[in-house]
Design a protein around this motif. Structure first.
Motif, mmCIF file in Angstrom:
data_model
loop_
_atom_site.group_PDB
_atom_site.id
_atom_site.type_symbol
_atom_site.label_atom_id
_atom_site.label_comp_id
_atom_site.label_asym_id
_atom_site.label_seq_id
_atom_site.Cartn_x
_atom_site.Cartn_y
_atom_site.Cartn_z
ATOM 1 N N ALA A 93 0.828 -1.208 0.000
ATOM 2 C CA ALA A 93 0.000 0.000 0.000
ATOM 3 C C ALA A 93 0.859 1.254 0.000
ATOM 4 O O ALA A 93 0.525 2.259 -0.659
ATOM 5 N N ASP A 94 1.974 1.233 0.722
ATOM 6 C CA ASP A 94 2.882 2.386 0.726
ATOM 7 C C ASP A 94 3.453 2.623 -0.669
ATOM 8 O O ASP A 94 3.602 3.775 -1.101
ATOM 9 N N ALA A 95 3.787 1.549 -1.357
ATOM 10 C CA ALA A 95 4.337 1.686 -2.705
ATOM 11 C C ALA A 95 3.314 2.285 -3.655
ATOM 12 O O ALA A 95 3.630 3.178 -4.455
ATOM 13 N N VAL A 96 2.072 1.832 -3.578
ATOM 14 C CA VAL A 96 1.019 2.363 -4.440
ATOM 15 C C VAL A 96 0.752 3.820 -4.116
ATOM 16 O O VAL A 96 0.562 4.657 -5.012
ATOM 17 N N SER A 97 0.750 4.146 -2.838
ATOM 18 C CA SER A 97 0.524 5.528 -2.434
ATOM 19 C C SER A 97 1.600 6.457 -2.967
ATOM 20 O O SER A 97 1.327 7.621 -3.310
#
Length: 365
Positions: free
Chosen positions: A246-250
């Motif tokens: 999720a951090d990468a997508v954000s």
């Protein structure tokens, strides 16, 4: 039972996925590696990734996913390393076709997960450009990684994002994303690399080549690509870290923007809007330029004279290693001559071959 490893960027990420399977999992469950057929212009003279219609001999796995066996062949003029990888490695290589955009990649991934019921799903990127925002001045090839990231966050299955060799792709300095690196999952060793056999002797990937070299102990500064980007080979280089998906997508603006794309053209358009370019445009322009560049004769005396001049300059820049891709372009030879140049140099000065890199010296014996 099997494992699924998604090679985020194709090319060398597929080789790194095989190395991960051997090093982290011991190859006990033969991993299926889902990867693009995207080997750049040194192997494939046609720009961009190859789709299923660019091969003969593919084997259907699901309606949207095919295996690339050793017997498969790319249809000329296309080229691909995947059949040879399938011949030399114990893994199954499944073709990731991006021509239907993120929607198509997501569909392929869902079908494969439903078919395999894998014990684990890893999304592997060598270097870390999958964590790019999109506006970094050193970023060169965000498209493939953004596509796989966009797809992996849309499947109803646990996907673990792994970044191997922070900074080794020369696209993002490790300091730019070190705060995102989580648990240390594995540190590659020489034994992990040796399990690949002779693959890295011929495969042109620079990032995975440096990953393997650092696992074998290489340290220093390596020049890569046509532009001669300096990459630092450190104790951190052979490591693999988990990163929160999720951090990468954000963080990845391009991945978020292409979630609902249905064609590769749409993905390219979003890349131009967010990053200012499409990496496939770069390949198109370079391919057109290379068509007008006739091969230069590989005269051994001339090559060694050119090499000595290159190494003297490289030493002044603090460079300790380089790749055969960079040497080919720095000495003004055609990409198709890379293998011949490599053979000539290793036979002439074997002591400088720190597999799979070339070690710089200004005092050859």
């Amino acid at each position: 039972m099997t494992r699924l490893i998604v090679a985020a960027g194709g090319g060398g990420d597929a080789v790194a996925a095989a190395m991960l399977d051997a090093g982290l999992y011991g190859g006990q469950e033969r991993a299926v590696i889902l990867t693009y057929a995207w080997d750049r212009l040194l192997i494939d003279p046609a720009p961009g990734p190859r789709g299923a219609d660019n091969f003969t001999g593919l084997l259907p796995i699901t309606p949207a996913v095919s295996e690339v066996p050793a017997e498969a062949r790319p249809i000329a003029p296309a080229g691909s390393t995947l059949p040879r990888l399938a011949a030399e490695l114990p893994n199954t290589f499944a073709l990731l076709d991006p021509h239907q955009g993120a929607e198509g990649v997501t569909r392929q991934l869902k079908e494969l997960i439903n078919h395999l019921s894998p014990t684990s799903i890893d999304l592997l990127d060598v270097g870390g450009d999958i964590l790019a925002r999109g506006d970094e001045p050193t970023l060169k090839s965000p498209l493939a990684d953004a596509l796989t990231l966009a797809a992996c966050c849309q499947v109803n299955a646990p996907v673990r994002l792994l970044v191997a060799g922070p900074g080794l792709d020369g696209e993002l300095p490790p300091d730019d994303f070190r705060d995102l690196l989580g648990t240390l999952v594995h540190t590659f060793t020489a034994a992990d690399v040796d399990r690949l056999g002779s693959v890295l002797d011929w495969h042109p990937s620079e990032a995975t080549g440096m990953l393997a070299a650092t696992a074998r102990g290489a340290r220093g500064t390596c020049e890569i690509r046509d532009a001669g980007l300096p990459v630092h080979l450190t104790d951190e280089s052979p490591t693999v870290h988990e990163v929160d998906l999720a951090d990468a997508v954000s963080r990845n603006q391009l991945a978020r923007a292409i979630m609902t794309t249905e064609t590769l053209d749409e993905v390219e358009a979003r890349s131009r809007e967010i990053c200012g370019y499409s990496e496939i445009d770069y390949e198109r322009n370079k391919a057109a330029w290379l068509k007008d560049q006739p091969p230069t004769d590989l005269n051994p005396d001339t090559v060694l004279t050119q090499l000595e001049a290159f190494e003297a300059d490289a030493t002044r820049r603090g460079v300790t290693h380089t790749t055969f891709r960079h040497l080919t372009e720095a000495l003004n030879y055609n990409g198709t001559q890379r293998a011949s140049l490599r053979e000539l140099l290793i036979s002439s000065r074997p002591e400088q071959y720190q597999a799979p890199l070339w070690r710089i010296t200004t005092n050859p014996e």
